[in-house]
Design a protein around this motif. Structure first.
Motif, short mmCIF file in Angstrom:
data_model
loop_
_atom_site.label_atom_id
_atom_site.label_comp_id
_atom_site.label_asym_id
_atom_site.label_seq_id
_atom_site.Cartn_x
_atom_site.Cartn_y
_atom_site.Cartn_z
N GLY A 172 -2.34 -1.29 -3.13
CA GLY A 172 -1.24 -0.65 -3.84
C GLY A 172 -1.22 -1.02 -5.30
O GLY A 172 -0.97 -0.17 -6.17
N LYS A 173 -1.49 -2.28 -5.60
CA LYS A 173 -1.49 -2.75 -6.98
C LYS A 173 -2.56 -2.04 -7.80
O LYS A 173 -2.31 -1.60 -8.93
N GLU A 174 -3.76 -1.92 -7.24
CA GLU A 174 -4.86 -1.26 -7.95
C GLU A 174 -4.54 0.20 -8.22
O GLU A 174 -4.74 0.70 -9.34
N LEU A 175 -4.03 0.88 -7.20
CA LEU A 175 -3.71 2.31 -7.35
C LEU A 175 -2.60 2.53 -8.37
O LEU A 175 -2.69 3.42 -9.22
N LEU A 176 -1.56 1.69 -8.30
CA LEU A 176 -0.44 1.84 -9.22
C LEU A 176 -0.88 1.63 -10.66
O LEU A 176 -0.49 2.38 -11.55
N TRP A 185 0.84 -1.20 0.00
CA TRP A 185 0.00 0.00 0.00
C TRP A 185 0.88 1.25 0.00
O TRP A 185 0.64 2.18 -0.77
N LEU A 186 1.90 1.26 0.86
CA LEU A 186 2.77 2.43 0.96
C LEU A 186 3.76 2.51 -0.20
O LEU A 186 3.86 3.56 -0.86
N ALA A 187 4.48 1.43 -0.45
CA ALA A 187 5.54 1.47 -1.48
C ALA A 187 4.98 1.75 -2.86
O ALA A 187 5.55 2.52 -3.64
N PHE A 188 3.85 1.13 -3.21
CA PHE A 188 3.27 1.34 -4.53
C PHE A 188 2.80 2.77 -4.71
O PHE A 188 2.86 3.32 -5.82
N ARG A 189 2.35 3.39 -3.65
CA ARG A 189 1.92 4.79 -3.76
C ARG A 189 3.10 5.73 -3.92
O ARG A 189 3.02 6.72 -4.66
N LEU A 190 4.19 5.42 -3.25
CA LEU A 190 5.40 6.23 -3.45
C LEU A 190 5.89 6.10 -4.90
O LEU A 190 6.31 7.08 -5.51
N SER A 191 5.81 4.90 -5.41
CA SER A 191 6.22 4.68 -6.81
C SER A 191 5.26 5.37 -7.77
O SER A 191 5.67 5.87 -8.83
N ALA A 192 3.97 5.40 -7.42
CA ALA A 192 2.97 6.04 -8.29
C ALA A 192 3.32 7.51 -8.51
O ALA A 192 3.09 8.06 -9.60
N LEU A 193 3.90 8.15 -7.50
CA LEU A 193 4.31 9.55 -7.64
C LEU A 193 5.39 9.69 -8.71
O LEU A 193 5.40 10.67 -9.46
N THR A 194 6.28 8.71 -8.80
CA THR A 194 7.34 8.79 -9.82
C THR A 194 6.76 8.59 -11.22
O THR A 194 7.26 9.17 -12.19
N TYR A 195 5.69 7.79 -11.33
CA TYR A 195 5.04 7.62 -12.64
C TYR A 195 4.36 8.92 -13.06
O TYR A 195 4.34 9.25 -14.26
N LYS A 231 -8.43 8.17 -4.63
CA LYS A 231 -8.09 6.82 -4.19
C LYS A 231 -6.70 6.72 -3.57
O LYS A 231 -6.34 5.68 -3.04
N PHE A 232 -5.95 7.82 -3.63
CA PHE A 232 -4.56 7.77 -3.20
C PHE A 232 -4.43 7.45 -1.71
O PHE A 232 -3.55 6.71 -1.29
N PHE A 233 -5.31 8.00 -0.87
CA PHE A 233 -5.22 7.78 0.57
C PHE A 233 -6.28 6.81 1.08
O PHE A 233 -6.49 6.71 2.29
N ASP A 234 -6.95 6.13 0.17
CA ASP A 234 -7.99 5.17 0.54
C ASP A 234 -7.34 3.86 0.96
O ASP A 234 -6.70 3.19 0.15
N LEU A 235 -7.52 3.48 2.22
CA LEU A 235 -6.92 2.25 2.73
C LEU A 235 -7.50 1.00 2.08
O LEU A 235 -6.88 -0.06 2.10
#
Length: 285
Positions: A231-235, A197-207, A223-227
């Motif tokens: 992480g996979k879905e958000l990315l 959840w955390l790592a994929f969101r940090l990576s999403a910022l780089t995308y 959806k960025f802060f939705d628990l």
């Protein structure tokens, strides 16, 4: 030291991928880990206390804690630092990869270029683990798998290495190994979900920075802060949006090539962020 370890590990990665050495696969082998799990089951499997979350602590948390303690005990002095650096690089190379999508998909791209649909479907199925009901669905499944595999095999490992040190990188990889074999229990699933959840969101910022930011933000809006959003879905939402609607070539698998290219640019940005964080002393190691 985190930055230096990452640089050396990436150079080793480039060497092995460039030379297509089978030694690369051996370096990322999970044989030792599943042998360790078999040893635990043989030793404690019949014990009443060896159940549920405690079993998972032994299987996943304990090795990571031992690595953490090792690095904390031997972090003083030049010789100790050199040894610890070597161990960091070894753990990173072990937890990375083992193969880049560009290599795993060589057969798929070749089949698509030769208009061999059946072979392309078979290669795609092997890569994604899914049965696609149309060519468009197949291409989208491959695109999503490219984003997930690069993230789980490289980006997330690097992020948790920076956040928690070698123990963090190893912990994430062990959870991933168990998840891939459908052996992850409820306790491990929660840890794995939280780490992704955390790592994929940090990576999403780089995308977002590497591609079409406006479209990427639009796809992930709300959806960025939705628990409840993994992480996979958000990315996948953000990365697919960041590709935009146009590609450099007009081939049938242009979206797949674009996904690889975008991931490479995102990786450069992630490494730059890690470098800055390291210089500022914000990394764990």
């Amino acid at each position: 030291m985190a930055l230096l370890a990452l640089v050396i590990a990436i150079l080793i990665e480039r060497y092995y991928h460039g030379n297509q050495s089978v030694a690369r696969d051996k370096l990322s082998s999970d044989n030792w880990y599943f042998s360790y799990l078999k040893f635990l089951d043989k030793s404690f499997g019949d014990k009443s206390w060896y159940r549920a979350w405690l079993k998972e602590v032994f299987e996943v948390i304990l090795p990571a804690v031992l690595v953490f303690i090792l690095f904390k005990l031997f972090d003083d002095g030049f010789v100790a630092s050199v040894i610890m650096l070597a161990l960091m690089v070894l753990i990173l190379v072990h937890t990375f990869g083992p193969q880049l999508p560009s290599k795993q998909l060589q057969g798929y791209f070749g089949a698509m270029e030769n208009d061999d649909s059946q072979a392309a479907y078979e290669y795609a199925k092997t890569y994604t683990g899914k049965e696609s009901d149309s060519e468009d669905t197949m291409i989208q499944d491959v695109t999503d798998s490219i984003f997930y595999n690069i993230e789980s095999q490289y980006f997330s490992v690097a992020i948790w290495f920076v956040l928690l040190g070698p123990a963090g990188a190893l912990l994430y990889r062990m959870l991933l190994w168990q998840q891939q074999e459908n052996k992850l229990g409820e306790f491990g699933q929660k840890i794995h979900y939280g780490m992704e959840w955390l790592a994929f969101r940090l990576s999403a910022l780089t995308y977002l920075l590497a591609g079409d930011m406006a479209q990427g933000i639009e796809h992930g809006k709300g959806k960025f802060f939705d628990l409840q959003v993994s992480g996979k879905e958000l990315l996948n939402l953000v990365a697919n949006g960041s590709m935009g609607g146009s590609y450099e070539d007009d081939s049938a698998c242009a979206a797949n090539h674009c996904a690889i290219s975008l991931s490479q640019r995102a990786g450069v940005i992630l490494f730059a962020i890690i470098a800055v964080a390291s210089f500022l002393g914000w990394t764990f190691v």
